[in-house]
Design an enzyme around this catalytic site. Sequence first.
Site, PDB file in Angstrom:
ATOM      1  N   CYS A   2       8.160  -5.530   6.339  1.00 33.45           N
ATOM      2  CA  CYS A   2       9.351  -6.333   6.060  1.00 33.45           C
ATOM      3  C   CYS A   2       9.349  -6.962   4.662  1.00 33.45           C
ATOM      4  O   CYS A   2       8.371  -7.537   4.226  1.00 33.45           O
ATOM      5  CB  CYS A   2       9.528  -7.450   7.077  1.00 33.45           C
ATOM      6  SG  CYS A   2       9.721  -6.875   8.746  1.00 33.45           S
ATOM      7  N   ARG A  27       6.693  -1.623   0.715  1.00 33.17           N
ATOM      8  CA  ARG A  27       6.074  -2.337   1.831  1.00 33.17           C
ATOM      9  C   ARG A  27       6.226  -1.584   3.144  1.00 33.17           C
ATOM     10  O   ARG A  27       5.520  -1.861   4.111  1.00 33.17           O
ATOM     11  CB  ARG A  27       6.692  -3.732   1.970  1.00 33.17           C
ATOM     12  CG  ARG A  27       6.464  -4.604   0.759  1.00 33.17           C
ATOM     13  CD  ARG A  27       7.240  -5.880   0.847  1.00 33.17           C
ATOM     14  NE  ARG A  27       6.726  -6.797   1.851  1.00 33.17           N
ATOM     15  CZ  ARG A  27       5.700  -7.619   1.659  1.00 33.17           C
ATOM     16  NH1 ARG A  27       5.092  -7.624   0.498  1.00 33.17           N
ATOM     17  NH2 ARG A  27       5.299  -8.430   2.604  1.00 33.17           N
ATOM     18  N   TRP A  74      10.570  -3.532   9.084  1.00 29.11           N
ATOM     19  CA  TRP A  74       9.595  -2.618   9.673  1.00 29.11           C
ATOM     20  C   TRP A  74       9.505  -3.029  11.135  1.00 29.11           C
ATOM     21  O   TRP A  74       9.003  -4.102  11.455  1.00 29.11           O
ATOM     22  CB  TRP A  74       8.254  -2.784   8.952  1.00 29.11           C
ATOM     23  CG  TRP A  74       7.228  -1.753   9.287  1.00 29.11           C
ATOM     24  CD1 TRP A  74       7.061  -0.527   8.691  1.00 29.11           C
ATOM     25  CD2 TRP A  74       6.178  -1.846  10.266  1.00 29.11           C
ATOM     26  NE1 TRP A  74       5.990   0.133   9.245  1.00 29.11           N
ATOM     27  CE2 TRP A  74       5.433  -0.643  10.219  1.00 29.11           C
ATOM     28  CE3 TRP A  74       5.802  -2.812  11.197  1.00 29.11           C
ATOM     29  CZ2 TRP A  74       4.344  -0.401  11.035  1.00 29.11           C
ATOM     30  CZ3 TRP A  74       4.712  -2.562  12.018  1.00 29.11           C
ATOM     31  CH2 TRP A  74       3.989  -1.364  11.936  1.00 29.11           C
ATOM     32  N   ASN A 100      10.200 -12.162   8.166  1.00 27.93           N
ATOM     33  CA  ASN A 100       9.050 -11.259   8.137  1.00 27.93           C
ATOM     34  C   ASN A 100       7.945 -11.922   8.942  1.00 27.93           C
ATOM     35  O   ASN A 100       7.575 -13.056   8.649  1.00 27.93           O
ATOM     36  CB  ASN A 100       8.601 -11.051   6.676  1.00 27.93           C
ATOM     37  CG  ASN A 100       7.288 -10.292   6.570  1.00 27.93           C
ATOM     38  OD1 ASN A 100       6.882  -9.611   7.504  1.00 27.93           O
ATOM     39  ND2 ASN A 100       6.642 -10.397   5.429  1.00 27.93           N
ATOM     40  N   GLY A 101       7.442 -11.223   9.968  1.00 31.40           N
ATOM     41  CA  GLY A 101       6.378 -11.806  10.786  1.00 31.40           C
ATOM     42  C   GLY A 101       6.691 -11.619  12.252  1.00 31.40           C
ATOM     43  O   GLY A 101       7.546 -10.802  12.617  1.00 31.40           O
ATOM     44  N   GLU A 480     -12.704   7.657   4.117  1.00 35.77           N
ATOM     45  CA  GLU A 480     -11.550   7.331   3.288  1.00 35.77           C
ATOM     46  C   GLU A 480     -10.780   8.606   2.913  1.00 35.77           C
ATOM     47  O   GLU A 480      -9.552   8.624   2.919  1.00 35.77           O
ATOM     48  CB  GLU A 480     -12.002   6.558   2.038  1.00 35.77           C
ATOM     49  CG  GLU A 480     -10.906   6.193   1.051  1.00 35.77           C
ATOM     50  CD  GLU A 480      -9.735   5.414   1.650  1.00 35.77           C
ATOM     51  OE1 GLU A 480      -9.837   4.907   2.767  1.00 35.77           O
ATOM     52  OE2 GLU A 480      -8.682   5.344   0.982  1.00 35.77           O
ATOM     53  N   LYS A 484      -6.876   9.089   3.872  1.00 41.55           N
ATOM     54  CA  LYS A 484      -5.863   9.342   2.829  1.00 41.55           C
ATOM     55  C   LYS A 484      -5.018  10.551   3.209  1.00 41.55           C
ATOM     56  O   LYS A 484      -3.799  10.542   3.119  1.00 41.55           O
ATOM     57  CB  LYS A 484      -6.607   9.587   1.513  1.00 41.55           C
ATOM     58  CG  LYS A 484      -6.060   9.118   0.238  1.00 41.55           C
ATOM     59  CD  LYS A 484      -5.703   7.682   0.064  1.00 41.55           C
ATOM     60  CE  LYS A 484      -6.060   6.688   1.066  1.00 41.55           C
ATOM     61  NZ  LYS A 484      -5.625   5.407   1.108  1.00 41.55           N
ATOM     62  N   GLU A 487      -2.710   9.810   6.220  1.00 41.39           N
ATOM     63  CA  GLU A 487      -1.641   8.867   5.894  1.00 41.39           C
ATOM     64  C   GLU A 487      -0.443   9.548   5.251  1.00 41.39           C
ATOM     65  O   GLU A 487       0.692   9.239   5.570  1.00 41.39           O
ATOM     66  CB  GLU A 487      -2.155   7.820   4.885  1.00 41.39           C
ATOM     67  CG  GLU A 487      -2.966   6.712   5.473  1.00 41.39           C
ATOM     68  CD  GLU A 487      -3.385   5.699   4.413  1.00 41.39           C
ATOM     69  OE1 GLU A 487      -3.153   4.510   4.592  1.00 41.39           O
ATOM     70  OE2 GLU A 487      -3.967   6.102   3.390  1.00 41.39           O
ATOM     71  N   HIS A 503     -22.769  17.097  17.728  1.00 42.71           N
ATOM     72  CA  HIS A 503     -22.871  16.424  19.026  1.00 42.71           C
ATOM     73  C   HIS A 503     -21.526  16.337  19.732  1.00 42.71           C
ATOM     74  O   HIS A 503     -21.280  15.416  20.507  1.00 42.71           O
ATOM     75  CB  HIS A 503     -23.500  15.043  18.843  1.00 42.71           C
ATOM     76  CG  HIS A 503     -24.903  15.104  18.332  1.00 42.71           C
ATOM     77  ND1 HIS A 503     -25.935  15.651  19.059  1.00 42.71           N
ATOM     78  CD2 HIS A 503     -25.434  14.757  17.133  1.00 42.71           C
ATOM     79  CE1 HIS A 503     -27.048  15.600  18.342  1.00 42.71           C
ATOM     80  NE2 HIS A 503     -26.763  15.072  17.163  1.00 42.71           N
ATOM     81  N   LYS A 602       2.741  -1.154   3.594  1.00 42.99           N
ATOM     82  CA  LYS A 602       1.732  -1.468   2.583  1.00 42.99           C
ATOM     83  C   LYS A 602       1.002  -2.765   2.916  1.00 42.99           C
ATOM     84  O   LYS A 602      -0.197  -2.886   2.732  1.00 42.99           O
ATOM     85  CB  LYS A 602       2.443  -1.597   1.231  1.00 42.99           C
ATOM     86  CG  LYS A 602       1.527  -1.939   0.071  1.00 42.99           C
ATOM     87  CD  LYS A 602       0.870  -0.707  -0.468  1.00 42.99           C
ATOM     88  CE  LYS A 602      -0.113  -0.965  -1.564  1.00 42.99           C
ATOM     89  NZ  LYS A 602      -1.153   0.076  -1.593  1.00 42.99           N
TER      90      LYS A 602
END
Length: 607
Positions: A2, A27, A74, A100-101, A480, A484, A487, A503, A602
């Site tokens: 948001c 964002r 969002w 936002n929240g 990472e 990446k 995403e 395993h 973000k």
Amino acid sequence: MCGIVGYIGNRQAAPLLLAGLEKLEYRGYDSAGIAVLENGAVEVVKCKGRLSALAERLGKTDFGSTLGIGHTRWATHGEPNDLNSHPHISRSGKIAVVHNGIIENYIELKRFLIARGYSFISETDTEVIAHLIEYHYKGDLRKAVTAAMTDIEGSYALGVICSEQNDMFVAARKDSPLIAGIGGNEYFIASDIPAILEHTRDIYILEDKEIAVISRSGAEIFDIYGGKVVKEVFRVNWDIDAAEKSGYEHFMIKEICEEPKVVRDTISPRIRGGDISLDGTGITAESIREIDKIFIVACGTAYHAGVIGKYVIEKLARIPVETELASEFRYRDPMVGPKTLVIVISQSGETLDTMMALKESKRRGARVLSIVNVVGSSIARESDNVLYTQAGPEIAVASTKAYNAQLSAIYLIALKLAQLKGTVSGENFRNIVDNLLALPKAIEKVLGNRSDVQKYASLHYNAKSIFFIGRGLDYALSMEGSLKLKEISYIHSEAYAGGELKHGTIALIEEGTLVVCPMTQLGLREKMTGNIREVKARGAVVLAVVPESCALAEGLADHIVRIPDIDPLVAPVVAATVMQLFAYYVAVLKGCDVDKPRNLAKSVTVE
Ligand code: G6P
């Protein structure tokens, strides 16, 4: 997650709000809207989808209003649709709110309001706020917002306009970022600096439970008890260019290309006369004498930087380190106390899970050192000490340069701790310092050869699944690399320790499956060749990332990407760039929205 903007001045508000929202697109959002005060009435335009859809709707209007608020949403409560989009208006239509929240007690508040005749049209928690402010409104908008804040539990950044107040609007925050911008004779609010940087560099950073009254003559800040807060103006010292693509096709590749500079800017100012200076971080001979354990706590990419931190700090400074996901740490009664140093890592400095883990650590008496990119962010302000990464604004949702900068900061901390504890020889110390200083050049070389990575990406961008395996630091790096790729390309991917694949997960390797194998760790490379043989025997195609002088992958791996020879301890910083480039090219070839991947945000300000 948001984005909020607000404007009051003498220019037309709607286009300014839209332009501000565009700067907050990074964002992550799935719907957007604005509310303006037009001829004494609140007018709302909002819709599902990208800002282009909102712009189209706004194109059909002709608002002359010079006061308004805007929002990118969002979705958390209720699917992304026109109705759930912000702004939300109160029963009488007098009050409009962007938020936002998350309001944690919204069901209870909803019941309270329904009992008083309010009805709800959306599934959001935010609609409760609009009605609640109206319920408290007796002609003073600030007082009504303040009263609503005492009823609300949860996190919020709010922008509120009222049809009876043509010369002001109100903003407030708790656990979600919000700034007020001070222009010549116009004033703004925003979730982040890029939204208003075109108009002003002077801002107030709102603290938790502060209320800003933004009028045509200025921005005044109040605390929750109605007292006036005297605030210092924060002057933004970076340029709008830093938040523009500057000729690159995407922010992500621009930001990857900035890595040599970012790493240099994070490391060089801290190295003086061959020594490391960590002034302001609280790392001193006395303070570390009291530490018997370190926790590194973070989310996402920052967490992966923390995994590298565990290896490096334990190796160099011989202090036990646990790296933990912030969302888990907070709820599991961690063994943290006054003798623990908690290092939190966050690019944005606003991630709620990380923030809550920080608060929990402080509650338990631990000292908190944060590695943060955004100056003045909530996490930076709540920490006892901060080591800023010098990555500049990172706009692409998938973090790249901030990760390399976080690793750089971690090496500085690890090496300083080792020096103070006497666990590193003078010669080894100098060698690592030299290698840290050599990182920017090594990354430049990787960037210069990026067409190799692009070539391999072009052979595999249609893959259904891609695995990453590595040992030691290469395992941490693999996590990472895999994140990446997931995403931004939406290709299924998993990262495994080289020795662990057999395993269970090796069952998923079939003819043609790509396995990416960083092999930067001396002493573990031979072991990796064994793991590579295991996957090759099951039909895998192997892409190895190896230092120039290492011949072990020759005749074994199908594709080889070379990185410059550098001390294995710091090699992940260089190999990370290869991983990021690979993910980037795969996603571009797949035609994905690289900078704004689906479902991601973000800055994640919800738990
Ligand atoms: C979100 C972002 C990730 C990021 C994580 C932590 O999930 O999409 O890219 O790594 O948050 O963010 P932070 O700002 O705390 O580093």
